[in-house]
Design a protein around this motif. Structure first.
Motif, PDB file in Angstrom:
ATOM      1  N   TYR A 275       0.875  -1.159   0.000  1.00 32.94           N
ATOM      2  CA  TYR A 275       0.000   0.000   0.000  1.00 32.94           C
ATOM      3  C   TYR A 275       0.919   1.217   0.000  1.00 32.94           C
TER       4      TYR A 275
ATOM      5  N   PHE B  33       1.438   5.574  -0.210  1.00 33.61           N
ATOM      6  CA  PHE B  33       0.801   6.825   0.164  1.00 33.61           C
ATOM      7  C   PHE B  33       1.740   7.998  -0.120  1.00 33.61           C
TER       8      PHE B  33
ATOM      9  N   TYR C  43       2.033  11.913   1.448  1.00 33.77           N
ATOM     10  CA  TYR C  43       1.569  12.885   2.421  1.00 33.77           C
ATOM     11  C   TYR C  43       2.276  14.213   2.171  1.00 33.77           C
TER      12      TYR C  43
ATOM     13  N   LEU D   7      -2.906  13.578   4.114  1.00 32.92           N
ATOM     14  CA  LEU D   7      -2.896  12.572   3.051  1.00 32.92           C
ATOM     15  C   LEU D   7      -3.245  13.223   1.717  1.00 32.92           C
TER      16      LEU D   7
ATOM     17  N   LYS E 168      -3.540   7.785  -2.162  1.00 32.98           N
ATOM     18  CA  LYS E 168      -3.133   6.449  -1.729  1.00 32.98           C
ATOM     19  C   LYS E 168      -3.369   5.445  -2.840  1.00 32.98           C
TER      20      LYS E 168
ATOM     21  N   THR F 276      -4.043   1.390  -3.130  1.00 24.05           N
ATOM     22  CA  THR F 276      -4.344   0.209  -2.320  1.00 24.05           C
ATOM     23  C   THR F 276      -4.810  -0.935  -3.203  1.00 24.05           C
TER      24      THR F 276
ATOM     25  N   PHE G 104       6.100  13.567   1.538  1.00 23.99           N
ATOM     26  CA  PHE G 104       6.598  12.282   1.998  1.00 23.99           C
ATOM     27  C   PHE G 104       5.879  11.150   1.274  1.00 23.99           C
TER      28      PHE G 104
ATOM     29  N   SER H 227       3.165   0.716   3.337  1.00 25.05           N
ATOM     30  CA  SER H 227       2.833  -0.262   4.370  1.00 25.05           C
ATOM     31  C   SER H 227       2.580  -1.597   3.682  1.00 25.05           C
TER      32      SER H 227
ATOM     33  N   LEU I 161       3.369   2.570   8.800  1.00 29.70           N
ATOM     34  CA  LEU I 161       3.906   3.242   7.628  1.00 29.70           C
ATOM     35  C   LEU I 161       5.420   3.391   7.761  1.00 29.70           C
TER      36      LEU I 161
END
Lengths: 112, 116
Positions: free
Chosen positions: B32, B34, B36, B46, B49, B51, B90, B94, B104
């Motif tokens: 997963y 992400f 940020y 956030l 993402k 997933t 960033f 995960s 994370l």
């Protein structure tokens, strides 16, 4: 307002002291994660709690401890503080990480 | 163990120019991913993402990212930079969405500057 509340926002304390940082997760979120952000180490995972139980540990010092209470708020306890513990401490919460975490605004700890 | 590499620590673009922030990951399982954003003296927000659904992910503020498994990359782009995009970004990974693997792991972050 992200829904994750961290108190206090700022904390200045002396070396050797002990402090407690508090986090209230977003309503309905069972997982709480603590992260430390410093200039030299970046964002480091410290510890995760899920519904009151510790789920995962990261780079957390033995001088640090945490717990999650029945009402799901969490506290991070930092003891025997050193200058190098000065950092931003973030709490994040989620139901599952599939949706991404929601972060609080952080507690800035300065150890003098 | 999972890890994230964000090459470079600072990117500077002109207002209206393309924004490209690079992220490569390492994961032993389907990840997963992400992105940020952190504005000065604020927490992390956030942006978007991935997933395991669509590989091209659209996020807030006009940002999008494409998951490329063959390149183990998840680069963040925005067609036209705005002054308000100046912040630190960033990338994070995960390996699960519950349990101990849901933590994370973050990259070092990239500071984006936008020139008028």
């Amino acid at each position: 307002d992200s829904g994750v509340t961290q108190t206090p926002k700022h904390l200045i304390t002396a070396t050797g002291q002990r402090v407690t940082l508090r986090c209230s997760p977003r309503s309905g979120d069972l997982s709480v994660y603590w992260y430390q952000q410093s200039l030299d180490q970046g964002l480091q995972f410290l510890i995760q709690y899920y519904n009151g139980e510790e789920r995962a540990k990261g780079n957390i010092l033995e001088r640090f401890s945490a717990q999650q209470f029945p009402d799901l708020h969490s506290e991070l306890n930092l003891s025997s503080l050193e200058l190098g513990d000065s950092a931003l401490y973030f709490c994040a919460s989620s139901i599952t990480s599939r949706g991404g975490y929601t972060f609080g605004s952080g507690t800035r700890l300065t150890v003098v | 163990a999972q890890s994230v590499t964000q090459l470079g620590s600072h990117v500077s673009v002109s207002e209206g120019a393309l924004v490209l922030l690079r992220c490569n990951y390492s994961s032993s399982v389907p990840p997963y991913l992400f992105w940020y954003v952190q504005y000065p003296n604020q927490g992390l927000q956030l942006l978007l993402k991935y997933t395991s659904a669509a590989t091209l992910v659209k996020g807030i503020n006009g940002f999008e990212a494409e998951f490329k498994k063959s390149e183990t990359s998840f680069h963040l782009t925005k067609p036209s930079a705005h002054m308000s995009d100046a912040a630190e970004y960033f990338c994070a990974v995960s390996e699960g969405y519950t349990g101990a693997n849901s933590k994370l792991t973050f990259g070092k972050g990239i500071t984006l500057s936008v020139r008028p």
